[in-house]
Structures are given as C-alpha cells and as structure tokens.
Design a protein around this motif. Sequence first.
Motif, PDB file in Angstrom:
ATOM      1  N   CYS A  12       7.410  36.336  36.134  1.00 21.27           N
ATOM      2  CA  CYS A  12       7.532  37.731  35.897  1.00 21.27           C
ATOM      3  C   CYS A  12       6.060  38.314  35.567  1.00 21.27           C
ATOM      4  O   CYS A  12       5.899  39.353  35.469  1.00 21.27           O
ATOM      5  CB  CYS A  12       8.618  37.625  34.588  1.00 21.27           C
ATOM      6  SG  CYS A  12      10.331  37.640  35.239  1.00 21.27           S
ATOM      7  N   LYS A  13       5.222  37.336  34.907  1.00 19.97           N
ATOM      8  CA  LYS A  13       3.839  37.964  34.339  1.00 19.97           C
ATOM      9  C   LYS A  13       2.949  38.215  35.806  1.00 19.97           C
ATOM     10  O   LYS A  13       2.378  39.259  35.875  1.00 19.97           O
ATOM     11  CB  LYS A  13       3.131  36.935  33.655  1.00 19.97           C
ATOM     12  CG  LYS A  13       3.617  36.740  32.208  1.00 19.97           C
ATOM     13  CD  LYS A  13       2.758  35.834  31.192  1.00 19.97           C
ATOM     14  CE  LYS A  13       3.389  35.799  29.987  1.00 19.97           C
ATOM     15  NZ  LYS A  13       2.716  34.458  29.060  1.00 19.97           N
ATOM     16  N   MET A  15      18.035  38.251  36.425  1.00 15.96           N
ATOM     17  CA  MET A  15      16.975  39.234  36.241  1.00 15.96           C
ATOM     18  C   MET A  15      17.148  40.151  37.435  1.00 15.96           C
ATOM     19  O   MET A  15      16.459  41.217  37.395  1.00 15.96           O
ATOM     20  CB  MET A  15      15.702  38.524  36.664  1.00 15.96           C
ATOM     21  CG  MET A  15      15.332  37.444  35.533  1.00 15.96           C
ATOM     22  SD  MET A  15      13.810  36.958  35.957  1.00 15.96           S
ATOM     23  CE  MET A  15      13.671  35.723  34.367  1.00 15.96           C
ATOM     24  N   GLY A  16      18.213  40.172  38.310  1.00 14.34           N
ATOM     25  CA  GLY A  16      18.379  41.324  39.283  1.00 14.34           C
ATOM     26  C   GLY A  16      18.632  42.708  38.705  1.00 14.34           C
ATOM     27  O   GLY A  16      17.755  43.618  39.236  1.00 14.34           O
ATOM     28  N   PRO A  17      19.338  43.116  37.680  1.00 15.13           N
ATOM     29  CA  PRO A  17      19.470  44.523  37.231  1.00 15.13           C
ATOM     30  C   PRO A  17      18.100  44.872  36.691  1.00 15.13           C
ATOM     31  O   PRO A  17      17.559  46.081  36.601  1.00 15.13           O
ATOM     32  CB  PRO A  17      20.515  44.153  36.308  1.00 15.13           C
ATOM     33  CG  PRO A  17      21.221  43.087  36.583  1.00 15.13           C
ATOM     34  CD  PRO A  17      20.555  42.315  37.160  1.00 15.13           C
ATOM     35  N   ARG A  18      17.405  43.918  36.094  1.00 18.80           N
ATOM     36  CA  ARG A  18      16.230  44.360  35.471  1.00 18.80           C
ATOM     37  C   ARG A  18      15.023  44.624  36.385  1.00 18.80           C
ATOM     38  O   ARG A  18      14.318  45.679  36.321  1.00 18.80           O
ATOM     39  CB  ARG A  18      15.482  43.255  34.561  1.00 18.80           C
ATOM     40  CG  ARG A  18      16.407  43.142  32.998  1.00 18.80           C
ATOM     41  CD  ARG A  18      15.880  41.951  32.169  1.00 18.80           C
ATOM     42  NE  ARG A  18      16.642  41.891  30.942  1.00 18.80           N
ATOM     43  CZ  ARG A  18      17.878  41.829  30.744  1.00 18.80           C
ATOM     44  NH1 ARG A  18      18.645  41.219  31.835  1.00 18.80           N
ATOM     45  NH2 ARG A  18      18.339  41.792  29.609  1.00 18.80           N
ATOM     46  N   TYR A  33      12.389  38.976  28.657  1.00 23.07           N
ATOM     47  CA  TYR A  33      13.762  38.569  29.000  1.00 23.07           C
ATOM     48  C   TYR A  33      13.531  36.936  29.528  1.00 23.07           C
ATOM     49  O   TYR A  33      14.216  36.040  29.419  1.00 23.07           O
ATOM     50  CB  TYR A  33      14.600  39.367  29.829  1.00 23.07           C
ATOM     51  CG  TYR A  33      15.957  38.796  30.647  1.00 23.07           C
ATOM     52  CD1 TYR A  33      16.913  38.544  29.687  1.00 23.07           C
ATOM     53  CD2 TYR A  33      15.946  38.008  31.531  1.00 23.07           C
ATOM     54  CE1 TYR A  33      18.169  38.152  29.872  1.00 23.07           C
ATOM     55  CE2 TYR A  33      17.022  37.714  32.286  1.00 23.07           C
ATOM     56  CZ  TYR A  33      18.237  37.577  31.431  1.00 23.07           C
ATOM     57  OH  TYR A  33      19.407  36.993  31.665  1.00 23.07           O
ATOM     58  N   GLU A  34      12.398  36.872  30.555  1.00 20.74           N
ATOM     59  CA  GLU A  34      12.125  35.648  30.928  1.00 20.74           C
ATOM     60  C   GLU A  34      11.795  34.514  29.949  1.00 20.74           C
ATOM     61  O   GLU A  34      12.237  33.550  29.978  1.00 20.74           O
ATOM     62  CB  GLU A  34      10.961  35.871  31.896  1.00 20.74           C
ATOM     63  CG  GLU A  34      10.169  34.529  32.510  1.00 20.74           C
ATOM     64  CD  GLU A  34       8.805  34.558  33.250  1.00 20.74           C
ATOM     65  OE1 GLU A  34       8.876  34.177  34.428  1.00 20.74           O
ATOM     66  OE2 GLU A  34       7.930  35.420  32.723  1.00 20.74           O
ATOM     67  N   GLN A  35      11.189  34.862  28.864  1.00 19.05           N
ATOM     68  CA  GLN A  35      10.995  34.071  27.818  1.00 19.05           C
ATOM     69  C   GLN A  35      12.321  33.694  27.136  1.00 19.05           C
ATOM     70  O   GLN A  35      12.282  32.429  26.752  1.00 19.05           O
ATOM     71  CB  GLN A  35      10.082  34.642  26.667  1.00 19.05           C
ATOM     72  CG  GLN A  35       8.549  34.659  27.270  1.00 19.05           C
ATOM     73  CD  GLN A  35       7.678  35.705  26.581  1.00 19.05           C
ATOM     74  OE1 GLN A  35       8.317  36.257  25.393  1.00 19.05           O
ATOM     75  NE2 GLN A  35       6.221  35.514  26.680  1.00 19.05           N
TER      76      GLN A  35
END
Length: 135
Positions: free
Chosen positions: A53-54, A90-93, A119-121
Amino acid sequence: MPLKIELKPNERLIIGNAAIRNGDRRSSFLLETNTRFLRESDIITESEADTPCKQLYVLLQVMYLVDNPFEAETAFMALANEVMQAVPSMGPRIAAIHDATSANERYKALKLGRELIAYEQEVRGRGPATEPPAA
C-alpha cells in the motif's frame, strides 16, 4: 486565491517538478498560482515504501505531480489488482482511490491512499489472529 504555506526549519516541499528545502528558520510564502505541491509530511519515498500500500501511495504521488501520469496509472492498476487479490477487503478502498483518480481528483486520491496505508497497518496488526484456531 493565493495559498499561504509555512515551512518548519529544514522542511522539504515539492512544487511541480521542483524539490525545495527550507533553511534554518521557519518561513512562509504564498503560492499565487494553482499548482501541485506536496509537503514533506505527505511524501513517502520509494525507499520508504516497504509495503504494497505504501508502494501504491508512491504511484499516487507520481500521478499527482506529473503532467502525463499514464505510466504511473498503469503500474498503479497492476499493483492494485495484486493487492485486492491478496486482501479482498481492500477492494472498496482501492476502488474509491480509482474513482478519485478517474475524476481527476488526485489530491483526494492521495488522502484516500493514506487511509489505505492505515488500513493495511490495521490488517497486518491482526496477523495470525484472523486465522481459525487450530483444533
């Protein structure tokens, strides 16, 4: 309408293609034209992008700053698909980020990218706790 920016001592700022570092004292200035900029606190460098995600956020930064973001958009979509396959929640984000970039709301996409990193964290913090207990 001009935008006033205040920089802390030695703080970095990217304005368009120019990287600026403030001197030893706090300073302020006005941006009198509409331009893209990122403060140091909003920047993640490639070397700091140690999670998927980063890495997506780094691509969002490129998409925000460059005039022709086609290559970054293509790389973003490829990595985003991998992330969504690995972690479907994570799809909706990621879809919200895609919607913002499609609407040319690239700064909004950056903000959503920060939320995706948070969210990933959170997901990584759960780790093995999300797996069913062993019998």
